[in-house]
Design a protein around this motif. Structure first.
Motif, PDB file in Angstrom:
ATOM      1  N   ALA A  25       0.829  -1.204   0.000  1.00 46.35           N
ATOM      2  CA  ALA A  25       0.000   0.000   0.000  1.00 46.35           C
ATOM      3  C   ALA A  25       0.867   1.260   0.000  1.00 46.35           C
ATOM      4  CB  ALA A  25      -0.935  -0.001   1.205  1.00 46.35           C
ATOM      5  N   LYS A  26       1.907   1.274   0.816  1.00 47.38           N
ATOM      6  CA  LYS A  26       2.797   2.435   0.868  1.00 47.38           C
ATOM      7  C   LYS A  26       3.525   2.637  -0.456  1.00 47.38           C
ATOM      8  CE  LYS A  26       3.715   2.409   5.834  1.00 47.38           C
ATOM      9  NZ  LYS A  26       4.741   2.213   6.862  1.00 47.38           N
ATOM     10  N   VAL A  27       4.001   1.539  -1.044  1.00 47.00           N
ATOM     11  CA  VAL A  27       4.680   1.637  -2.338  1.00 47.00           C
ATOM     12  C   VAL A  27       3.724   2.177  -3.397  1.00 47.00           C
ATOM     13  CG1 VAL A  27       5.687   0.273  -4.228  1.00 47.00           C
ATOM     14  CG2 VAL A  27       6.451  -0.090  -1.886  1.00 47.00           C
ATOM     15  N   GLY A  28       2.479   1.719  -3.379  1.00 41.58           N
ATOM     16  CA  GLY A  28       1.482   2.200  -4.337  1.00 41.58           C
ATOM     17  C   GLY A  28       1.212   3.685  -4.184  1.00 41.58           C
ATOM     18  N   ILE A  29       1.111   4.149  -2.961  1.00 38.79           N
ATOM     19  CA  ILE A  29       0.855   5.570  -2.708  1.00 38.79           C
ATOM     20  C   ILE A  29       2.034   6.417  -3.171  1.00 38.79           C
ATOM     21  CG2 ILE A  29       0.595   7.293  -0.872  1.00 38.79           C
ATOM     22  CD1 ILE A  29      -1.084   5.153   0.638  1.00 38.79           C
ATOM     23  N   VAL A  30       3.253   6.000  -2.838  1.00 36.81           N
ATOM     24  CA  VAL A  30       4.442   6.755  -3.236  1.00 36.81           C
ATOM     25  C   VAL A  30       4.594   6.747  -4.755  1.00 36.81           C
ATOM     26  CG1 VAL A  30       6.974   6.803  -3.124  1.00 36.81           C
ATOM     27  CG2 VAL A  30       5.640   6.454  -1.042  1.00 36.81           C
ATOM     28  N   ALA A  31       4.399   5.597  -5.389  1.00 38.89           N
ATOM     29  CA  ALA A  31       4.513   5.508  -6.846  1.00 38.89           C
ATOM     30  C   ALA A  31       3.464   6.393  -7.523  1.00 38.89           C
ATOM     31  CB  ALA A  31       4.374   4.066  -7.310  1.00 38.89           C
ATOM     32  N   GLY A  32       2.258   6.397  -7.003  1.00 41.81           N
ATOM     33  CA  GLY A  32       1.206   7.252  -7.559  1.00 41.81           C
ATOM     34  C   GLY A  32       1.549   8.726  -7.427  1.00 41.81           C
ATOM     35  N   ALA A  33       2.095   9.101  -6.274  1.00 44.53           N
ATOM     36  CA  ALA A  33       2.475  10.508  -6.069  1.00 44.53           C
ATOM     37  C   ALA A  33       3.601  10.907  -7.020  1.00 44.53           C
ATOM     38  CB  ALA A  33       2.901  10.724  -4.610  1.00 44.53           C
ATOM     39  N   ILE A  34       4.571  10.029  -7.193  1.00 43.38           N
ATOM     40  CA  ILE A  34       5.683  10.329  -8.103  1.00 43.38           C
ATOM     41  C   ILE A  34       5.170  10.466  -9.530  1.00 43.38           C
ATOM     42  CG2 ILE A  34       7.769   9.354  -9.149  1.00 43.38           C
ATOM     43  CD1 ILE A  34       8.463   8.261  -6.351  1.00 43.38           C
ATOM     44  N   LEU A  35       4.309   9.550  -9.959  1.00 40.93           N
ATOM     45  CA  LEU A  35       3.755   9.632 -11.309  1.00 40.93           C
ATOM     46  C   LEU A  35       2.954  10.915 -11.512  1.00 40.93           C
ATOM     47  CD1 LEU A  35       2.644   5.955 -12.001  1.00 40.93           C
ATOM     48  CD2 LEU A  35       4.471   7.228 -13.114  1.00 40.93           C
ATOM     49  N   LEU A  36       2.214  11.318 -10.509  1.00 44.30           N
ATOM     50  CA  LEU A  36       1.440  12.554 -10.607  1.00 44.30           C
ATOM     51  C   LEU A  36       2.355  13.763 -10.759  1.00 44.30           C
ATOM     52  CD1 LEU A  36      -1.375  13.894 -10.447  1.00 44.30           C
ATOM     53  CD2 LEU A  36      -0.974  14.124  -7.997  1.00 44.30           C
ATOM     54  N   VAL A  37       3.421  13.825  -9.968  1.00 48.22           N
ATOM     55  CA  VAL A  37       4.365  14.939 -10.043  1.00 48.22           C
ATOM     56  C   VAL A  37       5.052  14.960 -11.408  1.00 48.22           C
ATOM     57  CG1 VAL A  37       6.565  15.814  -9.132  1.00 48.22           C
ATOM     58  CG2 VAL A  37       4.743  15.158  -7.570  1.00 48.22           C
ATOM     59  N   VAL A  38       5.468  13.790 -11.896  1.00 48.50           N
ATOM     60  CA  VAL A  38       6.120  13.724 -13.204  1.00 48.50           C
ATOM     61  C   VAL A  38       5.155  14.172 -14.298  1.00 48.50           C
ATOM     62  CG1 VAL A  38       7.041  12.109 -14.925  1.00 48.50           C
ATOM     63  CG2 VAL A  38       7.835  11.997 -12.567  1.00 48.50           C
ATOM     64  N   PHE A  39       3.922  13.725 -14.240  1.00 51.39           N
ATOM     65  CA  PHE A  39       2.934  14.093 -15.258  1.00 51.39           C
ATOM     66  C   PHE A  39       2.668  15.594 -15.262  1.00 51.39           C
ATOM     67  CE2 PHE A  39      -1.503  14.903 -16.448  1.00 51.39           C
ATOM     68  CZ  PHE A  39      -1.469  14.448 -17.754  1.00 51.39           C
ATOM     69  N   VAL A  40       2.476  16.181 -14.088  1.00 48.97           N
ATOM     70  CA  VAL A  40       2.197  17.622 -14.003  1.00 48.97           C
ATOM     71  C   VAL A  40       3.411  18.423 -14.475  1.00 48.97           C
ATOM     72  CG1 VAL A  40       1.774  19.510 -12.371  1.00 48.97           C
ATOM     73  CG2 VAL A  40       0.444  17.406 -12.216  1.00 48.97           C
ATOM     74  N   THR A  41       4.612  18.012 -14.080  1.00 54.47           N
ATOM     75  CA  THR A  41       5.823  18.703 -14.507  1.00 54.47           C
ATOM     76  C   THR A  41       5.996  18.618 -16.020  1.00 54.47           C
ATOM     77  OG1 THR A  41       6.867  18.197 -12.387  1.00 54.47           O
ATOM     78  CG2 THR A  41       8.329  18.838 -14.200  1.00 54.47           C
ATOM     79  N   PHE A  42       5.771  17.437 -16.581  1.00 58.86           N
ATOM     80  CA  PHE A  42       5.895  17.252 -18.023  1.00 58.86           C
ATOM     81  C   PHE A  42       4.886  18.122 -18.768  1.00 58.86           C
ATOM     82  CE2 PHE A  42       4.823  14.987 -21.970  1.00 58.86           C
ATOM     83  CZ  PHE A  42       6.083  14.976 -22.562  1.00 58.86           C
ATOM     84  N   ALA A  43       3.672  18.169 -18.285  1.00 62.42           N
ATOM     85  CA  ALA A  43       2.642  18.987 -18.935  1.00 62.42           C
ATOM     86  C   ALA A  43       3.009  20.467 -18.877  1.00 62.42           C
ATOM     87  CB  ALA A  43       1.289  18.744 -18.281  1.00 62.42           C
ATOM     88  N   TYR A  44       3.511  20.922 -17.739  1.00 64.12           N
ATOM     89  CA  TYR A  44       3.903  22.332 -17.596  1.00 64.12           C
ATOM     90  C   TYR A  44       5.064  22.666 -18.525  1.00 64.12           C
ATOM     91  CZ  TYR A  44       5.899  26.570 -15.675  1.00 64.12           C
ATOM     92  OH  TYR A  44       6.423  27.821 -15.526  1.00 64.12           O
ATOM     93  N   LEU A  45       6.095  21.815 -18.533  1.00 63.34           N
ATOM     94  CA  LEU A  45       7.260  22.081 -19.377  1.00 63.34           C
ATOM     95  C   LEU A  45       6.903  22.036 -20.857  1.00 63.34           C
ATOM     96  CD1 LEU A  45      10.102  20.166 -17.508  1.00 63.34           C
ATOM     97  CD2 LEU A  45       9.756  22.629 -17.670  1.00 63.34           C
TER      98      LEU A  45
END
Length: 123
Positions: A40-60
């Protein structure tokens, strides 16, 4: 009739209504195993990382797209050139001293590099 233990009896909603029976399946008092907690913890951290990467990629991507708009060919390029040309035409002229200094520098550079340019042109 044998009596059911407290754990075996169906639980009744706090309002006392028997139509809102809360079954034991939905109320789990059981603690998670260490493996389930880790997953569960790995899933939450992986989801948060993917969200940050996606938002950063969209902004850039959006920022780069707006910066490179002037370098595109076709109508977008010429519209930008026309807008900048009108903007430059409407700006106040620079002082005569500054113009003369720029022209003097350009003449020096022209004289300095003229032999190389003439050699490239075959003169």
């Amino acid at each position: 009739m044998d009596q059911l233990s407290q754990e075996d009896r169906p639980r009744i909603h706090p309002t006392g209504s028997k139509s809102h029976l809360i079954e034991d399946e939905f109320i789990s008092q059981r603690a998670w195993s260490p493996l389930q907690l880790f997953v569960a913890k790995v899933g939450i951290v992986a989801g948060a990382i993917l969200l940050v990467v996606f938002v950063t990629f969209a902004y850039l991507t959006a920022a780069i797209d707006t910066r490179l708009e002037a370098f595109r060919g076709g109508p977008a390029f010429w519209v930008t050139v026309e807008q900048r040309l009108h903007k430059m035409a409407d700006e106040p002229d620079m002082p005569a001293e500054k113009k003369e200094a720029i022209l003097k520098s350009l003449r020096k550079l022209s004289a300095k590099y003229r032999p190389y340019i003439d050699a490239l042109n075959g003169h």
